[in-house]
Design an enzyme around this catalytic site. Structure first.
Site, PDB file in Angstrom:
ATOM      1  N   TYR A 137      -9.869  -5.179  25.092  1.00 26.64           N
ATOM      2  CA  TYR A 137     -10.375  -6.304  23.794  1.00 26.64           C
ATOM      3  C   TYR A 137     -11.548  -5.478  23.252  1.00 26.64           C
ATOM      4  CZ  TYR A 137      -9.831 -10.019  19.878  1.00 26.64           C
ATOM      5  OH  TYR A 137      -9.609 -10.495  19.358  1.00 26.64           O
ATOM      6  N   ARG A 190      -7.478  -8.842   8.347  1.00 23.88           N
ATOM      7  CA  ARG A 190      -8.869  -8.893   8.856  1.00 23.88           C
ATOM      8  C   ARG A 190      -9.409  -8.228  10.044  1.00 23.88           C
ATOM      9  NH1 ARG A 190     -13.041 -12.404   9.880  1.00 23.88           N
ATOM     10  NH2 ARG A 190     -11.633 -11.890  11.956  1.00 23.88           N
ATOM     11  N   LYS A 208      -5.154  -9.993  23.106  1.00 23.03           N
ATOM     12  CA  LYS A 208      -6.142 -11.674  23.256  1.00 23.03           C
ATOM     13  C   LYS A 208      -4.867 -12.299  24.142  1.00 23.03           C
ATOM     14  CE  LYS A 208      -9.656 -13.824  20.517  1.00 23.03           C
ATOM     15  NZ  LYS A 208     -10.174 -13.211  19.541  1.00 23.03           N
ATOM     16  N   GLU A 280      -4.862 -15.412  14.385  1.00 23.40           N
ATOM     17  CA  GLU A 280      -5.975 -14.540  14.850  1.00 23.40           C
ATOM     18  C   GLU A 280      -6.277 -13.326  13.294  1.00 23.40           C
ATOM     19  OE1 GLU A 280      -7.340 -14.410  17.605  1.00 23.40           O
ATOM     20  OE2 GLU A 280      -8.976 -13.034  17.086  1.00 23.40           O
ATOM     21  N   ASP A 281      -7.720 -13.250  12.926  1.00 23.57           N
ATOM     22  CA  ASP A 281      -7.923 -11.623  12.351  1.00 23.57           C
ATOM     23  C   ASP A 281      -7.659 -11.951  11.031  1.00 23.57           C
ATOM     24  OD1 ASP A 281      -9.892 -11.112  13.766  1.00 23.57           O
ATOM     25  OD2 ASP A 281      -9.250  -9.016  14.680  1.00 23.57           O
ATOM     26  N   ASP A 303      -8.883 -18.850  15.933  1.00 25.25           N
ATOM     27  CA  ASP A 303     -10.365 -18.371  17.452  1.00 25.25           C
ATOM     28  C   ASP A 303     -11.347 -17.981  16.210  1.00 25.25           C
ATOM     29  OD1 ASP A 303     -11.646 -17.827  20.205  1.00 25.25           O
ATOM     30  OD2 ASP A 303     -11.210 -16.312  19.132  1.00 25.25           O
ATOM     31  N   ASP A 304     -10.728 -16.966  15.094  1.00 19.91           N
ATOM     32  CA  ASP A 304     -12.604 -16.854  14.105  1.00 19.91           C
ATOM     33  C   ASP A 304     -13.343 -17.952  13.544  1.00 19.91           C
ATOM     34  OD1 ASP A 304     -11.701 -14.077  14.918  1.00 19.91           O
ATOM     35  OD2 ASP A 304      -9.532 -14.607  13.072  1.00 19.91           O
ATOM     36  N   ASN A 445     -20.894  -8.408  14.723  1.00 19.61           N
ATOM     37  CA  ASN A 445     -20.477  -7.556  15.397  1.00 19.61           C
ATOM     38  C   ASN A 445     -19.977  -5.684  14.764  1.00 19.61           C
ATOM     39  OD1 ASN A 445     -20.266  -9.056  18.362  1.00 19.61           O
ATOM     40  ND2 ASN A 445     -18.611 -10.113  17.397  1.00 19.61           N
ATOM     41  N   ASN A 489     -19.697 -14.813  23.200  1.00 22.43           N
ATOM     42  CA  ASN A 489     -18.580 -14.516  23.372  1.00 22.43           C
ATOM     43  C   ASN A 489     -17.157 -15.002  22.857  1.00 22.43           C
ATOM     44  OD1 ASN A 489     -15.971 -12.933  24.196  1.00 22.43           O
ATOM     45  ND2 ASN A 489     -17.208 -11.097  25.703  1.00 22.43           N
TER      46      ASN A 489
END
Ligand code: NAD
Length: 589
Positions: A137, A190, A208, A280-281, A303-304, A445, A489
């Site tokens: 990941y 993204r 993921k 996700e993203d 999740d973000d 990050n 995390n």
């Protein structure tokens, strides 16, 4: 030449059948119990034997096939004479992986292992979680996505592009597995901090879901990675002759939302109400809208936004042991008001409101956000994006973070701006001036974008800061004391949360479940961890942590009447543990 391969009980390691849930087919290995389809899962699984068996990643064991298995399954001569245990195979592969100096080579080695021998892949990941998490990941998966087109030979998930409009249900039916429990979907706009990677974002759902299995215990066959391709605005990709996606600019507006609507309906039609769809993203203009649109009609999770919020809240709840007081006694200041920042802020407000019974609007007043234009205040309200509006409190406008720190006097400073070195020495010293123990979370990050480093936080506060970050930092020794920075995390939360939803058969994700997940994680921090300045438990215990999170989430689902798997198990932690996928080899008759 196909034959039937019977899965046998593994001698002494057999799980007690009487505890199997559902009362249908005994599954001595536990992993199928996480699915309600256990009632119809056949006891025997048909797979090809011989040469084809060695190429079936679900059943291949390589040199670990015993002499007897080699005889029964036409493998004699197809393997060299040595018989290896799974442990020996693991040792050899870890040696190989460690010998690669380039992180991407380690990533490719792991992906090739997954394509060759699924159980061994998961065994490596579970037994070496801290070492291999950054390989499968973030950060390595980011580079893998950038080069996705040239790395992968076999499809690892489903691609649904604008060309599939009107046929999405058929596309879902092309996937070989029928009993899907968790879907991770991206539109690639993204990807991590790397921006629009279009169709090459597929590495993210794949990675993921590997963590859903390794850390959370969801069966690999119940996981489905999906990339929705509506084009890309990344000109470099559009100009790249090897680009694997649609060669057009991103569809937006009605065209985009119509495709997503068809996708969400097809998912529900094909897999039912209990399949978890994790967004996700997605870029934040779509992420907030999709979550708001589907959270009342589908089992969805972002999740973000939500996973980040839950993991950070867990760190805050745990840190109260060191800081003293309750959450309501603290003041929070964020740098960065995007998906992560506003998501965390909202969950903190909800926790304060739930615990103190004050209205959520009042709870929000404890939380301040700074964006690229300065402190978010009421005089800016008209021009703010909708997700920033709840944070526009009464205050004079302030343009810098330092001014905001001096005026608001927060006890907790959280960085979610994506911009490195923004917690300057002035800012951190200002925090230390009015807090005995300033809590500093530099969440951006990758490491180069962290708002400050662990070393800076500890030295600028003379060792008084409680520090945690998004990317890992090494322990730091300051004046003879060793400080271990926490890593907020997301991998702590989403696998356990998702597993809790699966084992309870939940049909909606409710914010209270996120609070339940945070509390379960915070409870895993022991005095021994606090003594080292840690506000998160070590990741090495992640399976145990995930079982506790899953149990708390499932309990909340039952309490809220959102769980469909009945009756409710008496001991949810034990139940969660017993349902977890284990990667040990099976013996074949
Ligand atoms: P995002 O793009 O949605 O939000 C970033 C926000 O920061 C935007 O509102 C932007 O206007 C603001 N911003 C940009 N430059 C700024 C500046 N100089 N000063 C103040 N504000 C500024 O992104 P996101 O999803 O919210 O992620 C933000 C960061 O948080 C990323 O670096 C991401 O890696 C990190 N993150 C960490 C975790 C974790 O630690 N578990 C989880 C999710 C995201």
């Amino acid at each position: 030449m196909a034959s039937t391969l019977k899965q046998m009980k593994e001698g002494e390691s057999v799980v007690d059948h009487s505890s199997a849930v559902g009362g249908g087919v005994d599954d001595v290995y536990g992993e199928d119990r996480a699915s309600e389809d256990q009632l119809i899962t056949p006891w025997t699984v048909s797979v090809a034997s011989g040469y084809t068996l060695l190429r079936d990643p679900h059943h291949n064991k390589g040199l670990a096939f015993t002499q007897r298995e080699r005889d029964s399954h036409y493998l004699r001569g197809l393997l060299p004479p040595a018989v290896a245990t799974q442990e020996l195979q693991e040792k050899k592969l870890m040696q190989n992986i460690r010998s690669y100096e380039v992180p991407l080579h380690r990533y490719v080695a792991m992906m090739e292992l997954e394509e060759r021998n699924e159980r061994l892949f998961y065994k490596l990941l579970i037994d070496n979680v801290e070492e291999l998490l950054p390989v499968v990941y973030t950060p390595t998966v980011g580079e893998a996505c950038q080069k996705y087109g040239s790395i992968f030979k076999r499809p690892q998930g489903l691609y649904i592009s604008l060309k599939e409009k009107g046929k999405i249900l058929e596309v879902l039916r092309n996937w070989p597995e029928r009993n899907i429990q968790v879907i991770v979907v991206t539109d690639g706009e993204r990807i991590l901090g790397l921006g629009d990677l279009g169709c090459q974002g597929m590495g993210i759902p794949v990675g993921k879901l590997a963590l859903y299995t390794a850390l959370g215990g969801v069966r690999p066959s119940a996981c489905l990675p999906i990339t929705i391709d509506v084009g890309t605005n990344n000109q470099k990709l559009l100009d790249d002759e090897f680009y694997i996606g649609l060669r057009q600019k991103r569809a937006t507006g009605k065209e985009y939302y119509d495709l997503l609507e068809e996708f969400m309906s097809a998912v529900k039609q094909n897999y039912g109400e209990k399949v978890l769809v994790q967004f996700e993203d997605f870029a934040n203009h779509n992420a907030f809208e999709l979550l708001a649109k589907y959270r009342t009609s589908h089992l969805v999770f972002n999740d973000d936004i939500q996973g980040t919020a839950s993991v950070v809240l867990a760190g805050l709840v745990a840190s109260l042991k060191l800081l003293g007081g309750s959450l309501a006694d603290h003041t929070f200041l964020f740098l960065g008001a995007g998906e992560a920042g506003t998501g965390i802020a909202e969950l903190i407000a909800l926790e304060i409101s739930t615990k103190t019974y004050i209205p959520i609007d009042e709870a929000r007043k404890k939380i301040w956000l700074v964006d690229s234009k300065g402190l978010i205040v009421s005089s800016r309200k008209e021009t703010l994006q909708h997700f920033k509006k709840p944070w526009a409190h009464e205050h004079e406008p302030l343009s810098t973070l330092l001014d905001a720190v001096k005026a608001i006097k927060p006890s907790v400073l959280i960085g979610t701006s994506g911009v490195g070195q923004t917690f300057t020495q002035d800012v951190v010293e200002a925090m230390a001036a009015f807090n005995e123990r300033p809590l500093i979370m530099a969440l951006s990050n990758p490491t180069s974008q962290a708002e400050c480093t662990a070393e800076q936080a500890y030295t600028w506060t003379q060792g008084r800061a409680i520090f945690s970050s998004g990317s890992p930092f090494d322990p730091y020794e300051y004046k003879g004391n060793l400080f271990i920075p926490g890593q907020a995390n997301n991998a702590y939360i989403f696998p356990g949360l998702g597993f809790g939803l699966v084992i309870s058969g939940a049909i909606r994700v409710h914010d209270e479940m996120l609070l339940a997940a945070s509390e379960a994680l915070a409870n895993q921090v022991t005095q021994e961890h606090y003594d080292k300045g840690m506000i998160y438990p070590p990741l090495t215990n992640i399976r145990k942590i995930s079982a506790h999170i899953a149990a708390n989430v499932a309990a909340k689902a039952y309490d809220l009447g959102l769980a469909t798997r009945l009756p409710r198990p008496a001991d949810l932690v034990k139940y969660a543990e017993s349902c977890m996928y284990t990667p040990n080899y099976r013996s074949y008759r």
